[in-house]
Design a protein around this motif. Structure first.
Motif, short mmCIF file in Angstrom:
data_model
loop_
_atom_site.label_atom_id
_atom_site.label_comp_id
_atom_site.label_asym_id
_atom_site.label_seq_id
_atom_site.Cartn_x
_atom_site.Cartn_y
_atom_site.Cartn_z
N SER A 116 7.29 2.01 -13.39
CA SER A 116 8.71 2.15 -13.06
C SER A 116 8.91 2.71 -11.66
O SER A 116 9.86 2.35 -10.97
CB SER A 116 9.40 3.05 -14.08
OG SER A 116 9.42 2.44 -15.36
N ILE A 117 7.99 3.58 -11.24
CA ILE A 117 8.09 4.14 -9.89
C ILE A 117 7.96 3.03 -8.85
O ILE A 117 8.76 2.92 -7.94
CB ILE A 117 7.01 5.21 -9.68
CG1 ILE A 117 7.27 6.43 -10.56
CG2 ILE A 117 6.95 5.63 -8.20
CD1 ILE A 117 6.11 7.41 -10.61
N GLN A 118 6.93 2.18 -9.01
CA GLN A 118 6.72 1.13 -8.02
C GLN A 118 7.74 0.01 -8.16
O GLN A 118 8.14 -0.60 -7.17
CB GLN A 118 5.30 0.56 -8.11
CG GLN A 118 4.96 -0.34 -6.92
CD GLN A 118 3.50 -0.38 -6.57
OE1 GLN A 118 2.71 0.42 -7.07
NE2 GLN A 118 3.13 -1.30 -5.70
N ALA A 119 8.19 -0.26 -9.39
CA ALA A 119 9.21 -1.29 -9.60
C ALA A 119 10.48 -0.95 -8.81
O ALA A 119 11.10 -1.83 -8.20
CB ALA A 119 9.53 -1.41 -11.08
N LYS A 120 10.84 0.32 -8.81
CA LYS A 120 12.06 0.74 -8.13
C LYS A 120 12.00 0.51 -6.63
O LYS A 120 13.02 0.32 -5.97
CB LYS A 120 12.30 2.22 -8.42
CG LYS A 120 13.66 2.75 -7.97
CD LYS A 120 13.85 4.19 -8.43
CE LYS A 120 15.23 4.70 -8.05
NZ LYS A 120 15.43 6.11 -8.50
N LEU A 121 10.77 0.47 -6.09
CA LEU A 121 10.58 0.32 -4.65
C LEU A 121 10.62 -1.13 -4.20
O LEU A 121 10.67 -1.43 -3.01
CB LEU A 121 9.25 0.97 -4.23
CG LEU A 121 9.16 2.47 -4.50
CD1 LEU A 121 7.75 2.97 -4.22
CD2 LEU A 121 10.18 3.24 -3.66
N TYR B 22 -2.25 -3.46 -13.87
CA TYR B 22 -1.16 -2.63 -13.36
C TYR B 22 -0.08 -3.46 -12.68
O TYR B 22 1.10 -3.15 -12.76
CB TYR B 22 -1.74 -1.60 -12.38
CG TYR B 22 -0.69 -0.85 -11.61
CD1 TYR B 22 0.11 0.09 -12.26
CD2 TYR B 22 -0.47 -1.08 -10.25
CE1 TYR B 22 1.09 0.78 -11.56
CE2 TYR B 22 0.50 -0.40 -9.55
CZ TYR B 22 1.28 0.53 -10.22
OH TYR B 22 2.26 1.20 -9.53
N LYS B 23 -0.48 -4.53 -12.03
CA LYS B 23 0.45 -5.34 -11.25
C LYS B 23 0.33 -6.80 -11.63
O LYS B 23 -0.78 -7.29 -11.85
CB LYS B 23 0.15 -5.16 -9.75
CG LYS B 23 1.11 -5.86 -8.82
CD LYS B 23 0.73 -5.58 -7.37
CE LYS B 23 1.76 -6.15 -6.40
NZ LYS B 23 1.80 -7.63 -6.44
N ALA B 24 1.44 -7.48 -11.76
CA ALA B 24 1.45 -8.91 -12.06
C ALA B 24 2.22 -9.64 -10.98
O ALA B 24 2.94 -9.03 -10.18
CB ALA B 24 2.08 -9.18 -13.43
N ALA B 25 2.07 -10.94 -10.95
CA ALA B 25 2.79 -11.74 -9.96
C ALA B 25 3.22 -13.05 -10.60
O ALA B 25 2.47 -13.66 -11.37
CB ALA B 25 1.89 -12.02 -8.76
N GLN C 59 0.83 -1.20 0.00
CA GLN C 59 0.00 0.00 0.00
C GLN C 59 0.87 1.26 0.00
O GLN C 59 0.60 2.21 -0.74
CB GLN C 59 -0.93 -0.01 1.21
CG GLN C 59 -1.83 1.20 1.30
CD GLN C 59 -2.63 1.24 2.58
OE1 GLN C 59 -2.58 2.22 3.32
NE2 GLN C 59 -3.37 0.18 2.89
N LYS C 60 1.89 1.26 0.84
CA LYS C 60 2.78 2.42 0.93
C LYS C 60 3.42 2.74 -0.42
O LYS C 60 3.48 3.90 -0.84
CB LYS C 60 3.86 2.15 1.98
CG LYS C 60 4.87 3.27 2.15
CD LYS C 60 5.95 2.88 3.15
CE LYS C 60 7.02 3.96 3.25
NZ LYS C 60 8.10 3.56 4.19
N ASN C 61 3.89 1.70 -1.11
CA ASN C 61 4.55 1.91 -2.39
C ASN C 61 3.58 2.42 -3.45
O ASN C 61 3.93 3.26 -4.28
CB ASN C 61 5.23 0.62 -2.86
CG ASN C 61 6.40 0.24 -1.96
OD1 ASN C 61 6.84 1.02 -1.12
ND2 ASN C 61 6.90 -0.97 -2.13
#
Length: 463
Positions: free
Chosen positions: A371-376, A172-175, A77-79
């Motif tokens: 890219s912003i969330q990937a970096k985190l 937006y997000k994969a796993a 959530q924070k990221n």
């Protein structure tokens, strides 16, 4: 989660790429690299930004307010809030994150009934997208969002966000949900090597047990972790064709292939000394704790291994363990002819159509946001234009490459393809039935009967 099949009927276009992905993962999953500089640059005045050669233009939205709902907690959530903050900075819109509860469809239903739906929701089950469309909650993507999606996503990832031929979701997000994380000190102490087959996994578990450490940590309080165990065993053992048939309920849960998979699972679940806290302890352990207890306690943690997706990195990050050094990972071993690869994901869906909501989903479909969330860390994107350098270490870079190497050939989480009443509701359906099986792994036939009864009711009602 998650982690983490939109219209159950349209998903079958996916093909499995287990050999491709598992091979790529096996090459250097245990490597660890340093962080890389984010190569994105932003033009704050125009709202036009570039990341990895891609460009997204966002409108000015001063004075507008958006609410975004997702079932994300903790670091995840924070990221994500960091991504929303960037959207807010670029557009002037005010964005509020709304914590949702599982099942999110029920949460959204209560919000909509009260006249206060969020503008955008992240739906963790593709089947939930269809429900949102069927209930006339979801709004189709506009031209800008569709263009950004088409530019950055393979056709397969676009298709699972469609209902009735219209685009409603942006993944937006994969796993990658076919990974087993392990405590390197424990493996070293047990003279263990990374297993490539189920039998080798059982051997490694016995070696860890003989060294004085419990082999597995299982977050059984969260039923979805148990469905992931089953899906990996079933996909590898029964094969992709059977997997698709079971996912669509074209074969029953009383099928011999299900019996075989449950019997195989019982080789681990049926040995209480192999599970941290035994079955009862596992059923009281939530997923985050199942991860952290594997990497705390030095060379005497509560368990040596924990199965789950790439997103476990977020929880590992809460310990002192270094990913790639103290915490390592290997692909879920082959139970049958080839190792399984099961994916999941979260799709952004618009519930209140507006210029601001469309702009946010357009942003989430861009390499900029991902890219912003990937970096985190603790995150993978199916966006093919996210640069490798956006990921903070070699482990995640390889996971991302493996995910994208599959192209349109992937198998989506089976429980996420099911009606939510069966595959996505705490205390009900598959989640509850597999929790009961973890408690009593000798009752294979009874578990099959309960699974079939619950599946027939849910698929029959479409709920």
């Amino acid at each position: 989660m998650r982690s983490t099949s939109s219209t159950i009927r349209t998903l079958r276009a996916a093909r499995t790429a287990a050999a491709v992905i598992a091979g790529a993962l096996a090459l250097t999953l245990t490597a660890c690299g340093g962080s890389h500089d984010d190569k994105s640059s932003s033009d704050k005045s125009s709202g036009s930004t570039q990341t990895g050669g891609a460009t997204v233009t966002l409108p000015k939205l001063d004075g507008q307010h958006l609410e975004v709902a997702a079932v994300w907690t903790g670091g995840e959530q924070k990221n994500f809030k960091t991504v929303l903050a960037e959207f807010q900075k670029r557009t002037g819109a005010e964005v509020t994150f709304v914590p949702a509860q599982d099942p999110i469809i029920n949460f959204l239903g209560s919000k909509i009934a009260g006249g206060q739906p969020p503008d955008v929701a992240l739906l963790p089950q593709p089947g939930a997208i269809k429900q949102a469309v069927d209930r006339k909650w979801a709004k189709p993507l506009g031209a800008e969002a569709q263009a950004e999606l088409a530019k950055n996503y393979s056709q397969g990832w676009q298709d699972i966000g469609k209902v009735g031929g219209k685009q409603y979701g942006v993944y937006y997000k994969a796993a990658n949900k076919s990974l087993i994380w392990y405590n390197a000190k424990v493996f070293e102490g047990a003279n263990g090597k990374e297993p490539k087959t189920w039998q080798e996994l059982l051997t490694a578990a016995q070696n860890i047990y003989d060294s004085g450490v419990t082999p597995f940590s299982i977050g059984g309080a969260d039923g979805w972790t148990l469905t992931d165990w089953f899906e990996n065993v079933y996909l590898s053992q029964a094969g992709p064709e059977k997997y698709d048939q079971l996912a669509q309920h074209k074969i029953k849960w009383t099928d011999p292939s299900v019996k075989q998979a449950l019997t195989t699972l019982a080789q681990i679940w049926g040995k209480k000394d192999y599970i941290a806290g035994g079955p009862n302890g596992a059923l009281q352990t939530e997923f985050p704790a199942s991860v952290t207890q594997t990497f705390t306690g030095g060379d005497q943690p509560k368990a040596g291994m924990v199965f789950e997706g790439d997103f476990a990195q977020v929880n590992i990050g809460e310990t002192k363990a270094r990913i790639g050094a103290d915490a390592k990972v290997f692909p879920f071993p082959a139970v049958g002819a080839q190792a399984p690869v099961v994916t999941g994901g979260d799709a952004a869906v618009i519930l209140k159509d507006s210029k601001a909501a469309q702009a946010l989903v357009t942003f989430l479909a861009s390499p900029d946001a991902a890219s912003i969330q990937a970096k985190l860390g603790g995150y993978l994107s199916p966006n093919k234009n996210v640069p490798d350098s956006a990921y903070p270490n070699a482990v995640q870079q390889k996971m991302a490459k493996a995910l994208l190497a599959a192209g349109d050939s992937f198998r989506f989480d089976m429980s996420d393809q099911a009606p939510q009443a069966f595959g996505g509701t705490p205390g009900k359906g598959e989640w509850k039935d597999l929790q009961d099986f973890l408690k009593n792994p000798t009752d294979v036939a009874g578990t099959q009967a309960k699974l079939e009864k619950d599946a027939a009711a849910a698929y029959g009602s479409g709920s």
